[in-house]
Scaffold this active site. Structure first.
Site, PDB file in Angstrom:
ATOM      1  N   GLY A   1     -30.959  15.072 -37.027  1.00 36.87           N
ATOM      2  CA  GLY A   1     -30.860  16.522 -36.860  1.00 36.87           C
ATOM      3  C   GLY A   1     -29.462  16.999 -37.220  1.00 36.87           C
ATOM      4  O   GLY A   1     -28.489  16.334 -36.904  1.00 36.87           O
TER       5      GLY A   1
ATOM      6  N   ARG B   1     -34.656  12.718 -42.030  1.00 32.49           N
ATOM      7  CA  ARG B   1     -35.186  11.619 -41.209  1.00 32.49           C
ATOM      8  C   ARG B   1     -35.956  10.754 -42.200  1.00 32.49           C
ATOM      9  O   ARG B   1     -36.785  11.267 -42.939  1.00 32.49           O
ATOM     10  CB  ARG B   1     -36.078  12.153 -40.107  1.00 32.49           C
ATOM     11  CG  ARG B   1     -35.328  13.123 -39.187  1.00 32.49           C
ATOM     12  CD  ARG B   1     -36.150  13.491 -37.976  1.00 32.49           C
ATOM     13  NE  ARG B   1     -35.625  14.682 -37.335  1.00 32.49           N
ATOM     14  CZ  ARG B   1     -34.645  14.687 -36.431  1.00 32.49           C
ATOM     15  NH1 ARG B   1     -34.093  13.561 -36.045  1.00 32.49           N
ATOM     16  NH2 ARG B   1     -34.231  15.820 -35.893  1.00 32.49           N
TER      17      ARG B   1
ATOM     18  N   ASP C   1     -28.147   9.065 -32.087  1.00 33.57           N
ATOM     19  CA  ASP C   1     -28.355   7.653 -31.729  1.00 33.57           C
ATOM     20  C   ASP C   1     -29.381   6.955 -32.627  1.00 33.57           C
ATOM     21  O   ASP C   1     -29.273   5.756 -32.887  1.00 33.57           O
ATOM     22  CB  ASP C   1     -28.702   7.492 -30.245  1.00 33.57           C
ATOM     23  CG  ASP C   1     -29.897   8.314 -29.825  1.00 33.57           C
ATOM     24  OD1 ASP C   1     -30.421   9.103 -30.649  1.00 33.57           O
ATOM     25  OD2 ASP C   1     -30.324   8.176 -28.667  1.00 33.57           O
TER      26      ASP C   1
ATOM     27  N   THR D   1     -24.534  15.431 -32.686  1.00 36.33           N
ATOM     28  CA  THR D   1     -25.822  15.971 -32.265  1.00 36.33           C
ATOM     29  C   THR D   1     -25.574  17.053 -31.227  1.00 36.33           C
ATOM     30  O   THR D   1     -24.698  16.886 -30.364  1.00 36.33           O
ATOM     31  CB  THR D   1     -26.769  14.889 -31.687  1.00 36.33           C
ATOM     32  OG1 THR D   1     -27.811  15.533 -30.947  1.00 36.33           O
ATOM     33  CG2 THR D   1     -26.076  13.919 -30.760  1.00 36.33           C
TER      34      THR D   1
ATOM     35  N   ASP E   1     -27.277  17.682 -28.834  1.00 37.12           N
ATOM     36  CA  ASP E   1     -27.833  17.268 -27.538  1.00 37.12           C
ATOM     37  C   ASP E   1     -26.794  16.638 -26.600  1.00 37.12           C
ATOM     38  O   ASP E   1     -27.030  16.545 -25.401  1.00 37.12           O
ATOM     39  CB  ASP E   1     -28.974  16.269 -27.740  1.00 37.12           C
ATOM     40  CG  ASP E   1     -30.025  16.776 -28.716  1.00 37.12           C
ATOM     41  OD1 ASP E   1     -30.129  18.015 -28.861  1.00 37.12           O
ATOM     42  OD2 ASP E   1     -30.741  15.957 -29.314  1.00 37.12           O
TER      43      ASP E   1
ATOM     44  N   ASP F   1     -26.223  13.614 -26.148  1.00 36.45           N
ATOM     45  CA  ASP F   1     -26.946  12.580 -25.400  1.00 36.45           C
ATOM     46  C   ASP F   1     -26.568  11.162 -25.834  1.00 36.45           C
ATOM     47  O   ASP F   1     -27.305  10.225 -25.589  1.00 36.45           O
ATOM     48  CB  ASP F   1     -28.465  12.804 -25.554  1.00 36.45           C
ATOM     49  CG  ASP F   1     -28.916  12.704 -27.006  1.00 36.45           C
ATOM     50  OD1 ASP F   1     -28.051  12.730 -27.906  1.00 36.45           O
ATOM     51  OD2 ASP F   1     -30.133  12.606 -27.231  1.00 36.45           O
TER      52      ASP F   1
ATOM     53  N   ARG G   1     -33.703  17.753 -26.872  1.00 36.89           N
ATOM     54  CA  ARG G   1     -34.644  16.617 -26.930  1.00 36.89           C
ATOM     55  C   ARG G   1     -34.972  16.141 -25.522  1.00 36.89           C
ATOM     56  O   ARG G   1     -35.403  16.914 -24.723  1.00 36.89           O
ATOM     57  CB  ARG G   1     -34.077  15.496 -27.804  1.00 36.89           C
ATOM     58  CG  ARG G   1     -34.273  15.773 -29.286  1.00 36.89           C
ATOM     59  CD  ARG G   1     -33.900  14.598 -30.120  1.00 36.89           C
ATOM     60  NE  ARG G   1     -34.953  14.166 -30.999  1.00 36.89           N
ATOM     61  CZ  ARG G   1     -34.833  13.169 -31.858  1.00 36.89           C
ATOM     62  NH1 ARG G   1     -33.720  12.474 -31.910  1.00 36.89           N
ATOM     63  NH2 ARG G   1     -35.812  12.844 -32.641  1.00 36.89           N
TER      64      ARG G   1
HETATM   65  P1  ATP Z   1     -30.769  13.786 -33.540  1.00 36.95           P
HETATM   66  O1  ATP Z   1     -31.121  13.131 -32.246  1.00 36.95           O
HETATM   67  O2  ATP Z   1     -29.648  14.729 -33.403  1.00 36.95           O
HETATM   68  O3  ATP Z   1     -31.922  14.400 -34.260  1.00 36.95           O
HETATM   69  P2  ATP Z   1     -30.739  11.137 -34.684  1.00 36.95           P
HETATM   70  O4  ATP Z   1     -29.773  10.447 -35.580  1.00 36.95           O
HETATM   71  O5  ATP Z   1     -30.972  10.515 -33.341  1.00 36.95           O
HETATM   72  O6  ATP Z   1     -30.230  12.630 -34.555  1.00 36.95           O
HETATM   73  P3  ATP Z   1     -33.347  10.256 -35.614  1.00 36.95           P
HETATM   74  O7  ATP Z   1     -34.406  10.993 -36.359  1.00 36.95           O
HETATM   75  O8  ATP Z   1     -33.705   9.640 -34.312  1.00 36.95           O
HETATM   76  O9  ATP Z   1     -32.142  11.294 -35.449  1.00 36.95           O
HETATM   77  O10 ATP Z   1     -32.774   9.109 -36.566  1.00 36.95           O
HETATM   78  C1  ATP Z   1     -32.337   9.396 -37.887  1.00 36.95           C
HETATM   79  C2  ATP Z   1     -32.822   8.345 -38.837  1.00 36.95           C
HETATM   80  O11 ATP Z   1     -32.258   7.072 -38.487  1.00 36.95           O
HETATM   81  C3  ATP Z   1     -34.328   8.109 -38.833  1.00 36.95           C
HETATM   82  O12 ATP Z   1     -35.010   9.043 -39.603  1.00 36.95           O
HETATM   83  C4  ATP Z   1     -34.415   6.709 -39.415  1.00 36.95           C
HETATM   84  O13 ATP Z   1     -34.310   6.749 -40.813  1.00 36.95           O
HETATM   85  C5  ATP Z   1     -33.163   6.040 -38.858  1.00 36.95           C
HETATM   86  N1  ATP Z   1     -33.524   5.236 -37.672  1.00 36.95           N
HETATM   87  C6  ATP Z   1     -33.724   5.663 -36.414  1.00 36.95           C
HETATM   88  N2  ATP Z   1     -34.060   4.636 -35.593  1.00 36.95           N
HETATM   89  C7  ATP Z   1     -34.097   3.528 -36.378  1.00 36.95           C
HETATM   90  C8  ATP Z   1     -34.384   2.152 -36.140  1.00 36.95           C
HETATM   91  N3  ATP Z   1     -34.714   1.699 -34.926  1.00 36.95           N
HETATM   92  N4  ATP Z   1     -34.328   1.314 -37.202  1.00 36.95           N
HETATM   93  C9  ATP Z   1     -33.986   1.751 -38.428  1.00 36.95           C
HETATM   94  N5  ATP Z   1     -33.694   3.039 -38.707  1.00 36.95           N
HETATM   95  C10 ATP Z   1     -33.746   3.918 -37.708  1.00 36.95           C
END
Ligand code: ATP
Length: 329
Positions: A17, A78, A109, A131, A133, A135, A177
């Site tokens: 995000g 994503r 994360d 982020t 959030d 979090d 979230r």
């Molecule tokens: P936000 O929480 O602010 O949206 P975020 O980085 O947590 O940000 P996610 O959509 O959870 O957003 O993760 C971003 C990208 O990271 C995912 O689309 C995926 O490509 C990669 N990713 C997340 N978890 C994994 C995992 N366990 N293994 C490999 N890639 C991952």
């Protein structure tokens, strides 16, 4: 002053995000790298760009005039493909092809979990927490939180004016979230009648109805209920209030407006400091690190260690909130 480093070229990307301040973090990574004589490549569209080889050359000038801009000049995504081993191998192959000695990922994360997998393919990685959030367990602060909170506060202040004029009840859903940090902070800043956060569970009678009743008994005729998106649906809360109290609540879901806008001074400064430290960590030969703000200082810690900690809501803030709610303003 530039320093010697075995690291000659790094990549920077934004993932997950978006959050206000991501551009300031990109700028900082590029400028800190340039300062050290390290080349910087911008990977577009998060891990998707790393898989497909979607990149741009960046230099000190190409990141001029973005410190004050919301969004991310590198786009974000994503990536489902990156969750697979094949996707991770393709991403590592791109790093090899471009001669990247390390990757800085700016994101949440989930993005850091992605970095852990990328490092298993032999790529040096550092994460910068961004982020709205707030979090991410290991850091006191994540880029974007302050701007998002201020955006929500401004919107709620506007709603309050009209709710006050019409003596109405307002139910506002804020992002976050599964976490309630943003809602709790915004609730404290706006003097809400009630604030619902997922960490505390929701007892509708106790947390909503009794709070509104207390506010009414205290003489209030308008009520502001803040709901963290992870604590339930504002629409359902609004319906419940109507059924139990006969009020006619107006429901507002703030949604993505909280993600955009000019980053606050705090977000720009934190992003600039974090980006600088991310480059420093890579230049020092470190990998698998996440940059964290801890008690006012920037540190880097092991990503897995960081992800394994459990972040709870601030009990001190919640205690204050308990004393302030049920009164309104
Ligand atoms: P936000 O929480 O602010 O949206 P975020 O980085 O947590 O940000 P996610 O959509 O959870 O957003 O993760 C971003 C990208 O990271 C995912 O689309 C995926 O490509 C990669 N990713 C997340 N978890 C994994 C995992 N366990 N293994 C490999 N890639 C991952």
């Amino acid at each position: 002053m530039a320093q010697d480093s075995k690291v000659k070229r790094i990549g920077v990307l934004t993932s997950g995000g978006d959050a206000p301040g991501m551009n300031a973090a990109i700028r900082s990574v590029v400028r800190a790298a340039t300062f050290r004589g390290i080349e910087c490549i911008g990977i577009r569209r998060g891990y998707n760009g790393l898989i497909s080889g979607d990149f741009i050359q960046l230099n000190a000038e190409s990141v001029a005039h973005i410190i004050n801009r919301g969004g991310t000049m590198l786009y974000t995504a994503r990536s489902e493909e990156f969750r697979t081993l094949e996707g991770q191998q393709k991403a590592a192959a791109t790093c090899k092809l471009l001669g990247l000695d390390g990757i800085v990922a700016i994101g949440g994360d989930g993005s850091f979990r992605g970095l852990v997998e990328l490092s298993k393919q032999g790529v040096s990685v550092v994460g910068v927490p961004a982020t709205i959030d707030n979090d991410i367990v290991c850091t006191d602060y994540t880029i974007g939180y302050d701007t998002a909170a201020n955006t929500a506060v401004e919107a709620i202040d506007r709603l309050r004016d009209t709710m006050q004029s019409h003596e109405r009840c307002s139910v506002v859903e804020v992002m976050g979230r599964n976490a309630g940090h943003l809602a709790l902070y915004v609730g404290l800043a706006t003097g809400a009648t009630a604030v619902l956060v997922p960490e505390k569970g929701v007892d509708f009678e106790r947390d909503v109805i009794e709070r509104i009743r207390a506010a009414r008994l205290a003489g209030n005729t308008h009520f502001m209920i803040i709901v963290a998106e992870g604590a339930g649906s504002a629409i359902e809360i609004g319906k419940g209030i109507h059924e139990e109290l006969g009020l006619d609540p107006r429901v507002t879901i703030l949604g993505h407006i909280q993600r955009g806008g000019t980053p606050s001074a705090r977000d720009r400064v934190m992003a600039t400091r974090m980006g600088y430290h991310a480059v420093q960590a890579l230049a020092e030969g470190k990998t698998n690190r996440v940059i964290c703000a801890q008690q006012g200082k920037m540190v880097d810690i092991d990503i897995l260690e960081g992800l394994s900690m459990k972040k709870t809501i601030s009990e001190q803030q919640y205690e204050v909130l308990e004393a302030m709610t049920g009164i309104d303003s």
